[in-house]
Motif scaffolding. Sequence first.
Motif, PDB file in Angstrom:
ATOM      1  N   ARG A  84      56.194  46.199 -32.589  1.00  0.00           N
ATOM      2  CA  ARG A  84      55.132  45.880 -31.631  1.00  0.00           C
ATOM      3  C   ARG A  84      54.224  47.085 -31.394  1.00  0.00           C
ATOM      4  NH1 ARG A  84      59.109  42.456 -27.782  1.00  0.00           N
ATOM      5  NH2 ARG A  84      59.464  40.819 -29.321  1.00  0.00           N
ATOM      6  N   LYS A  85      53.046  46.803 -30.899  1.00  0.00           N
ATOM      7  CA  LYS A  85      52.027  47.823 -30.584  1.00  0.00           C
ATOM      8  C   LYS A  85      51.416  48.433 -31.847  1.00  0.00           C
ATOM      9  CE  LYS A  85      52.950  47.645 -26.114  1.00  0.00           C
ATOM     10  NZ  LYS A  85      52.211  46.726 -25.301  1.00  0.00           N
ATOM     11  N   ASN A  86      51.456  47.694 -32.961  1.00  0.00           N
ATOM     12  CA  ASN A  86      50.873  48.164 -34.207  1.00  0.00           C
ATOM     13  C   ASN A  86      49.777  47.238 -34.727  1.00  0.00           C
ATOM     14  OD1 ASN A  86      52.482  50.590 -34.834  1.00  0.00           O
ATOM     15  ND2 ASN A  86      54.192  49.148 -34.889  1.00  0.00           N
TER      16      ASN A  86
END
Length: 147
Positions: A84-86
């Motif tokens: 996540r957060k990519n």
Amino acid sequence: MQWKKKLFDVLTVQELYAILKARVDVFVVEQNCPYGEIDNYDQVSTHLYLENDGEIIAYARLLPRNVKYKEASIGRVLVNQTYRKNGYAKELLERSIAVILEEWKEPAIKIQGQEYLRQFYGSFGFKEISDIYLEDDIPHVDMLLRT
């Protein structure tokens, strides 16, 4: 890493297992929500996912119109917690929308999104069409994207 788009009947046993494991890991285990993950929509859906060495990084289930809703639909949207957060969620939604609007030539997409993701889905043009309601004790809202 490689994006794949497959109908149910051409998924390998290993691919299907990895998809179901990813969905259970996120929606049942991580969200602490026991529910019937296997719902008989997989067989008529297109499965869009990013895979790396057999591990599912991001996944969405694309349902044709008149299966769950009168409109085509995107469901079971997830990104593996480790990744996540990519930007994978954004890319996944962009690809999912493109399949339904451009390849399938559908005029609308309906989703049943978790309430906390309203702004995320709204950033793609989805509009709320229901009040917030509980589905498996998690707040959801129905949203629609029209071309």
